[in-house]
Design a protein around this motif. Structure first.
Motif, PDB file in Angstrom:
ATOM      1  N   GLN A  81       0.827  -1.212   0.000  1.00  0.00           N
ATOM      2  CA  GLN A  81       0.000   0.000   0.000  1.00  0.00           C
ATOM      3  C   GLN A  81       0.860   1.260   0.000  1.00  0.00           C
ATOM      4  N   MET A  82       1.946   1.249   0.760  1.00  0.00           N
ATOM      5  CA  MET A  82       2.825   2.411   0.812  1.00  0.00           C
ATOM      6  C   MET A  82       3.492   2.654  -0.547  1.00  0.00           C
ATOM      7  N   VAL A  83       3.955   1.592  -1.176  1.00  0.00           N
ATOM      8  CA  VAL A  83       4.624   1.730  -2.480  1.00  0.00           C
ATOM      9  C   VAL A  83       3.651   2.261  -3.533  1.00  0.00           C
ATOM     10  N   ILE A  84       2.466   1.636  -3.613  1.00  0.00           N
ATOM     11  CA  ILE A  84       1.480   2.075  -4.607  1.00  0.00           C
ATOM     12  C   ILE A  84       0.972   3.482  -4.282  1.00  0.00           C
ATOM     13  N   GLY A  85       0.695   3.738  -3.000  1.00  0.00           N
ATOM     14  CA  GLY A  85       0.209   5.057  -2.595  1.00  0.00           C
ATOM     15  C   GLY A  85       1.207   6.152  -2.907  1.00  0.00           C
ATOM     16  N   PHE A  86       2.496   5.888  -2.657  1.00  0.00           N
ATOM     17  CA  PHE A  86       3.533   6.873  -2.951  1.00  0.00           C
ATOM     18  C   PHE A  86       3.646   7.104  -4.462  1.00  0.00           C
ATOM     19  N   ALA A  87       3.617   6.013  -5.234  1.00  0.00           N
ATOM     20  CA  ALA A  87       3.700   6.151  -6.688  1.00  0.00           C
ATOM     21  C   ALA A  87       2.520   6.951  -7.235  1.00  0.00           C
ATOM     22  N   PRO A 167      -5.803   3.972  -0.947  1.00  0.00           N
ATOM     23  CA  PRO A 167      -6.176   5.391  -0.990  1.00  0.00           C
ATOM     24  C   PRO A 167      -5.832   6.160   0.284  1.00  0.00           C
ATOM     25  N   PHE A 168      -5.863   5.488   1.430  1.00  0.00           N
ATOM     26  CA  PHE A 168      -5.503   6.145   2.690  1.00  0.00           C
ATOM     27  C   PHE A 168      -4.044   6.591   2.646  1.00  0.00           C
ATOM     28  N   CYS A 169      -3.150   5.686   2.229  1.00  0.00           N
ATOM     29  CA  CYS A 169      -1.722   6.037   2.106  1.00  0.00           C
ATOM     30  C   CYS A 169      -1.530   7.102   1.039  1.00  0.00           C
ATOM     31  N   PHE A 170      -2.239   6.958  -0.070  1.00  0.00           N
ATOM     32  CA  PHE A 170      -2.147   7.943  -1.156  1.00  0.00           C
ATOM     33  C   PHE A 170      -2.518   9.340  -0.680  1.00  0.00           C
ATOM     34  N   LEU A 171      -3.588   9.444   0.077  1.00  0.00           N
ATOM     35  CA  LEU A 171      -4.065  10.747   0.530  1.00  0.00           C
ATOM     36  C   LEU A 171      -3.069  11.424   1.466  1.00  0.00           C
TER      37      LEU A 171
END
Length: 290
Positions: A81-87, A167-171
């Motif tokens: 989640q962190m990797v995808i959210g950061f990307a 989405p939580f990490c992305f936000l």
């Protein structure tokens, strides 16, 4: 009126109320963990057992499986989640046109209620008519029982959690990314730095505190996973998707063992607190390294 007294009168009651609401349930849970509770004619009978429940935890195979599964689930799901959210945050921040549209689309999964997520993914994972097996069969591979096979069940739960919580990490990461000073990037561009060099040498180092906070916060939430397991597998097949929250639920509500369930809760709380301290210390040490 002295400043200290005024500060206590304005903030003190809120602090006391917060501590009371936080500490009292934990005290009640700890007291409960040293007792067996039986019910007769609508009345509870408390029997002091000392550390009996905590000793029993060491030989509880189901609790051991749930700890292992929760660790695997939390570390794999949160890392991805962190990797995808950061990307997604990096890509979205560079979009000029349609930025609001992309942000809205990326945030949609976190807005869906858990019960609907369970229904959607149970249909998608269905062996007989699920879309995943339809795709697998179309490319010439053998359909799988994604939720009924111990080899795939936990991985399937991880996939659902990644879809739901990325989405939580992305936000959080996007909010941090947009607060970075632009003059640093302008200076790097003048010096001839490429986009990859700017990302590796400027963006990631500056965002390490936000990355660490997001990771720790999401890790805490991942250890409390319950909905996906309850709705999709019920802890099965066998104990392959048994997680700590679901095991505690079993002890409390299906096996009527509140004392043992409380001991399990306290042990889990201590384990998570220790893990969070270790992870936080490691990220702070890495962030302080030149």
């Amino acid at each position: 009126m002295p400043d200290r007294l005024w500060r206590f009168l304005t903030i003190g009651p809120a602090v006391i109320l917060f501590l009371g609401l936080t500490v009292l349930p934990m005290i009640n849970l700890a007291v409960l963990s040293f007792h067996d509770i039986d019910w007769a004619q609508g009345l509870s009978s408390w029997t002091f057992t000392g550390v009996k429940h905590y000793v029993e935890l060491r030989s509880d195979a189901l609790f051991g499986d749930s700890i292992r599964n929760t660790l695997i689930f939390a570390m794999m799901a949160v890392t991805i989640q962190m990797v995808i959210g950061f990307a997604l945050a990096v890509l979205t921040s560079s979009v000029v046109h349609g930025r609001l549209f992309y942000r809205t689309v990326f945030l949609l999964p976190i807005l869906v209620p858990g019960i609907i997520i369970g229904a959607i993914w149970k249909l998608m994972f269905s062996f007989d008519f699920g879309i995943l097996n339809t795709i697998v069969a179309a490319i010439g591979m053998t359909p799988q029982d994604w939720l009924g096979d111990a080899n795939y069940a936990l991985a399937s739960i991880i996939v659902v959690d990644i879809w739901h919580w990325t989405p939580f990490c992305f936000l959080l990461l996007l909010a941090s990314l947009e607060t970075l000073p632009q003059d640093v990037y302008e200076a790097a561009a003048i010096d001839g730095a490429s986009n990859w060099q700017s990302l590796r040498l400027i963006t990631i180092p500056l965002m390490l505190p936000a990355i660490a906070v997001t990771f720790v916060f999401r890790l805490i939430l991942a250890f409390k996973v319950f909905d996906e397991v309850f709705l999709l597998t019920g802890g099965g097949p066998g104990s392959s998707t048994e997680v700590v929250s679901f095991t505690i639920y079993r002890r409390f509500f299906t096996e009527d063992q509140p004392g043992y369930g409380s001991a399990m809760s306290i042990a889990t709380f201590a384990f998570i607190a220790l893990l969070i301290i270790v992870v936080t210390a490691a990220t702070q040490r890495k962030g302080a390294r030149p």
